[in-house]
Design a protein around this motif. Sequence first.
Motif, PDB file in Angstrom:
ATOM      1  N   MET A 165       0.814  -1.199   0.000  1.00  0.00           N
ATOM      2  CA  MET A 165       0.000   0.000   0.000  1.00  0.00           C
ATOM      3  C   MET A 165       0.855   1.259   0.000  1.00  0.00           C
ATOM      4  SD  MET A 165      -3.229  -0.673  -0.282  1.00  0.00           S
ATOM      5  CE  MET A 165      -3.880   0.952  -0.002  1.00  0.00           C
ATOM      6  N   VAL A 166       2.085   1.190   0.468  1.00  0.00           N
ATOM      7  CA  VAL A 166       2.917   2.395   0.512  1.00  0.00           C
ATOM      8  C   VAL A 166       3.826   2.533  -0.705  1.00  0.00           C
ATOM      9  CG1 VAL A 166       2.846   2.574   3.025  1.00  0.00           C
ATOM     10  CG2 VAL A 166       4.680   1.276   1.939  1.00  0.00           C
ATOM     11  N   ASN A 167       3.794   1.585  -1.633  1.00  0.00           N
ATOM     12  CA  ASN A 167       4.629   1.641  -2.833  1.00  0.00           C
ATOM     13  C   ASN A 167       3.945   2.518  -3.869  1.00  0.00           C
ATOM     14  OD1 ASN A 167       6.141   1.276  -5.124  1.00  0.00           O
ATOM     15  ND2 ASN A 167       6.156  -0.958  -5.017  1.00  0.00           N
ATOM     16  N   THR A 168       4.293   3.790  -3.900  1.00  0.00           N
ATOM     17  CA  THR A 168       3.635   4.743  -4.795  1.00  0.00           C
ATOM     18  C   THR A 168       3.973   4.522  -6.264  1.00  0.00           C
ATOM     19  OG1 THR A 168       5.420   6.332  -4.422  1.00  0.00           O
ATOM     20  CG2 THR A 168       3.455   6.524  -3.013  1.00  0.00           C
ATOM     21  N   THR A 169       4.997   3.703  -6.562  1.00  0.00           N
ATOM     22  CA  THR A 169       5.319   3.441  -7.969  1.00  0.00           C
ATOM     23  C   THR A 169       4.250   2.581  -8.641  1.00  0.00           C
ATOM     24  OG1 THR A 169       6.646   1.458  -7.490  1.00  0.00           O
ATOM     25  CG2 THR A 169       7.805   3.583  -7.498  1.00  0.00           C
ATOM     26  N   ILE A 170       3.418   1.905  -7.861  1.00  0.00           N
ATOM     27  CA  ILE A 170       2.330   1.091  -8.411  1.00  0.00           C
ATOM     28  C   ILE A 170       1.229   1.984  -8.978  1.00  0.00           C
ATOM     29  CG2 ILE A 170       0.502  -0.567  -7.819  1.00  0.00           C
ATOM     30  CD1 ILE A 170       2.451  -1.752  -5.773  1.00  0.00           C
ATOM     31  N   GLY A 171       1.062   3.147  -8.382  1.00  0.00           N
ATOM     32  CA  GLY A 171       0.010   4.052  -8.827  1.00  0.00           C
ATOM     33  C   GLY A 171      -0.780   4.596  -7.661  1.00  0.00           C
ATOM     34  N   PRO A 172      -2.006   5.047  -7.928  1.00  0.00           N
ATOM     35  CA  PRO A 172      -2.829   5.620  -6.849  1.00  0.00           C
ATOM     36  C   PRO A 172      -3.250   4.549  -5.841  1.00  0.00           C
ATOM     37  CG  PRO A 172      -4.081   5.504  -8.902  1.00  0.00           C
ATOM     38  CD  PRO A 172      -2.659   5.108  -9.226  1.00  0.00           C
ATOM     39  N   PRO A 173      -3.741   4.972  -4.685  1.00  0.00           N
ATOM     40  CA  PRO A 173      -4.112   4.015  -3.631  1.00  0.00           C
ATOM     41  C   PRO A 173      -5.036   2.904  -4.090  1.00  0.00           C
ATOM     42  CG  PRO A 173      -4.161   6.231  -2.745  1.00  0.00           C
ATOM     43  CD  PRO A 173      -3.919   6.367  -4.229  1.00  0.00           C
ATOM     44  N   VAL A 174      -5.978   3.188  -4.968  1.00  0.00           N
ATOM     45  CA  VAL A 174      -6.906   2.143  -5.393  1.00  0.00           C
ATOM     46  C   VAL A 174      -6.184   1.048  -6.184  1.00  0.00           C
ATOM     47  CG1 VAL A 174      -7.686   3.238  -7.554  1.00  0.00           C
ATOM     48  CG2 VAL A 174      -9.240   1.740  -6.268  1.00  0.00           C
ATOM     49  N   ASP A 175      -5.177   1.410  -6.987  1.00  0.00           N
ATOM     50  CA  ASP A 175      -4.382   0.410  -7.700  1.00  0.00           C
ATOM     51  C   ASP A 175      -3.558  -0.423  -6.733  1.00  0.00           C
ATOM     52  OD1 ASP A 175      -5.416   1.428 -10.034  1.00  0.00           O
ATOM     53  OD2 ASP A 175      -3.593   2.481 -10.634  1.00  0.00           O
ATOM     54  N   ARG A 176      -2.988   0.233  -5.722  1.00  0.00           N
ATOM     55  CA  ARG A 176      -2.199  -0.483  -4.719  1.00  0.00           C
ATOM     56  C   ARG A 176      -3.079  -1.450  -3.937  1.00  0.00           C
ATOM     57  NH1 ARG A 176       0.307   4.532  -1.876  1.00  0.00           N
ATOM     58  NH2 ARG A 176      -0.674   5.811  -3.456  1.00  0.00           N
ATOM     59  N   LEU A 177      -4.307  -1.030  -3.644  1.00  0.00           N
ATOM     60  CA  LEU A 177      -5.253  -1.913  -2.957  1.00  0.00           C
ATOM     61  C   LEU A 177      -5.534  -3.144  -3.814  1.00  0.00           C
ATOM     62  CD1 LEU A 177      -7.179  -2.548  -0.631  1.00  0.00           C
ATOM     63  CD2 LEU A 177      -8.909  -1.162  -1.814  1.00  0.00           C
ATOM     64  N   GLY A 178      -5.645  -2.946  -5.119  1.00  0.00           N
ATOM     65  CA  GLY A 178      -5.854  -4.072  -6.024  1.00  0.00           C
ATOM     66  C   GLY A 178      -4.712  -5.072  -5.965  1.00  0.00           C
ATOM     67  N   VAL A 179      -3.477  -4.568  -5.912  1.00  0.00           N
ATOM     68  CA  VAL A 179      -2.307  -5.451  -5.823  1.00  0.00           C
ATOM     69  C   VAL A 179      -2.317  -6.211  -4.498  1.00  0.00           C
ATOM     70  CG1 VAL A 179       0.211  -5.487  -5.668  1.00  0.00           C
ATOM     71  CG2 VAL A 179      -0.905  -4.082  -7.407  1.00  0.00           C
ATOM     72  N   VAL A 180      -2.578  -5.510  -3.405  1.00  0.00           N
ATOM     73  CA  VAL A 180      -2.632  -6.159  -2.088  1.00  0.00           C
ATOM     74  C   VAL A 180      -3.739  -7.209  -2.064  1.00  0.00           C
ATOM     75  CG1 VAL A 180      -3.134  -5.789   0.372  1.00  0.00           C
ATOM     76  CG2 VAL A 180      -1.597  -4.235  -0.829  1.00  0.00           C
ATOM     77  N   SER A 181      -4.899  -6.872  -2.605  1.00  0.00           N
ATOM     78  CA  SER A 181      -6.006  -7.835  -2.647  1.00  0.00           C
ATOM     79  C   SER A 181      -5.623  -9.069  -3.445  1.00  0.00           C
ATOM     80  CB  SER A 181      -7.254  -7.188  -3.258  1.00  0.00           C
ATOM     81  OG  SER A 181      -7.743  -6.192  -2.406  1.00  0.00           O
ATOM     82  N   GLY A 182      -4.926  -8.866  -4.555  1.00  0.00           N
ATOM     83  CA  GLY A 182      -4.468  -9.999  -5.362  1.00  0.00           C
ATOM     84  C   GLY A 182      -3.538 -10.911  -4.586  1.00  0.00           C
ATOM     85  N   ILE A 183      -2.631 -10.327  -3.843  1.00  0.00           N
ATOM     86  CA  ILE A 183      -1.701 -11.117  -3.025  1.00  0.00           C
ATOM     87  C   ILE A 183      -2.468 -11.927  -1.984  1.00  0.00           C
ATOM     88  CG2 ILE A 183       0.146 -10.961  -1.294  1.00  0.00           C
ATOM     89  CD1 ILE A 183       1.152  -8.456  -2.869  1.00  0.00           C
ATOM     90  N   LEU A 184      -3.420 -11.282  -1.309  1.00  0.00           N
ATOM     91  CA  LEU A 184      -4.201 -11.967  -0.274  1.00  0.00           C
ATOM     92  C   LEU A 184      -5.065 -13.078  -0.862  1.00  0.00           C
ATOM     93  CD1 LEU A 184      -5.233  -8.899   1.905  1.00  0.00           C
ATOM     94  CD2 LEU A 184      -3.499 -10.620   2.416  1.00  0.00           C
ATOM     95  N   LEU A 185      -5.672 -12.826  -2.014  1.00  0.00           N
ATOM     96  CA  LEU A 185      -6.474 -13.866  -2.661  1.00  0.00           C
ATOM     97  C   LEU A 185      -5.610 -15.059  -3.045  1.00  0.00           C
ATOM     98  CD1 LEU A 185      -8.824 -11.721  -4.928  1.00  0.00           C
ATOM     99  CD2 LEU A 185      -9.502 -13.145  -2.985  1.00  0.00           C
ATOM    100  N   GLU A 186      -4.425 -14.773  -3.572  1.00  0.00           N
ATOM    101  CA  GLU A 186      -3.510 -15.858  -3.959  1.00  0.00           C
ATOM    102  C   GLU A 186      -3.119 -16.694  -2.747  1.00  0.00           C
ATOM    103  OE1 GLU A 186       1.026 -16.079  -5.517  1.00  0.00           O
ATOM    104  OE2 GLU A 186      -0.275 -14.689  -6.602  1.00  0.00           O
ATOM    105  N   LYS A 187      -2.785 -16.042  -1.639  1.00  0.00           N
ATOM    106  CA  LYS A 187      -2.398 -16.775  -0.434  1.00  0.00           C
ATOM    107  C   LYS A 187      -3.565 -17.597   0.119  1.00  0.00           C
ATOM    108  CE  LYS A 187       1.496 -14.098   1.239  1.00  0.00           C
ATOM    109  NZ  LYS A 187       2.480 -15.136   1.065  1.00  0.00           N
ATOM    110  N   ALA A 188      -4.777 -17.088  -0.036  1.00  0.00           N
ATOM    111  CA  ALA A 188      -5.962 -17.799   0.451  1.00  0.00           C
ATOM    112  C   ALA A 188      -6.467 -18.828  -0.563  1.00  0.00           C
ATOM    113  CB  ALA A 188      -7.073 -16.807   0.774  1.00  0.00           C
ATOM    114  N   LYS A 189      -5.786 -18.916  -1.707  1.00  0.00           N
ATOM    115  CA  LYS A 189      -6.186 -19.826  -2.789  1.00  0.00           C
ATOM    116  C   LYS A 189      -7.627 -19.557  -3.242  1.00  0.00           C
ATOM    117  CE  LYS A 189      -2.988 -23.536  -1.497  1.00  0.00           C
ATOM    118  NZ  LYS A 189      -2.105 -22.838  -0.667  1.00  0.00           N
ATOM    119  N   GLU A 190      -7.940 -18.275  -3.355  1.00  0.00           N
ATOM    120  CA  GLU A 190      -9.264 -17.834  -3.807  1.00  0.00           C
ATOM    121  C   GLU A 190      -9.108 -17.117  -5.142  1.00  0.00           C
ATOM    122  OE1 GLU A 190     -12.229 -18.258  -2.289  1.00  0.00           O
ATOM    123  OE2 GLU A 190     -11.487 -19.152  -0.438  1.00  0.00           O
TER     124      GLU A 190
END
Length: 188
Positions: free
Chosen positions: A1-26
């Motif tokens: 969420m603090v990596n501003t090179t990814i883009g705006p906060p909503v894009d960073r949230l998308g990346v974090v959500s993707g990581i969490l979904l992958e770890k949860a196998k969802e």
Amino acid sequence: MVNTTIGPPVDRLGVVSGILLEKAKEKCLDYKYEKMLSEMKNISWQSKVANGTRQWTYQTCNEFGFYQTSNNRSDTFGDRFKVDFFIKQCMDIYSESMNATYLERVVAETNRQFGGLNPNTTNVLYVHGSIDPWHAPGLTSTNKPELPTIFIESAPHIVPTCIHRLKPIHHNSPRRVIKSLNIWSSCW
């Protein structure tokens, strides 16, 4: 969420959500309130929420009352998650009696019993990270030597990548405390 090179906060949230979904196998996040209620009302030990989610939620509804709220329109989540949302959640999952008045009473009792931000403790090290959403109700600094605190910039709530390396800390072993803290801080 603090990596501003990814883009705006909503894009960073998308990346974090993707990581969490992958770890949860969802494959996707089902955000529907009724589905969440159904899962949280399932008291079976085989349920998805038997991992501690239901228990933790009950404890927040019955003792702590600290929630990850958002009431600022300009924040990533906007003003959609005010404290009223979480009070309603408590009432819908556990009991209609767990309203705002109830929550005020039980939180006051918990703070009275345990000291709130002025705990009467010894041999306790209070450690919080700056991006842990729960650092706000925690003890992050003090002038009392018997209440040591460590506040770690950019540290999250948990550190799953290195927590397994920590060993139990015994209060009579200062070297062990220092070694454990060095291991813990190396995770960042």
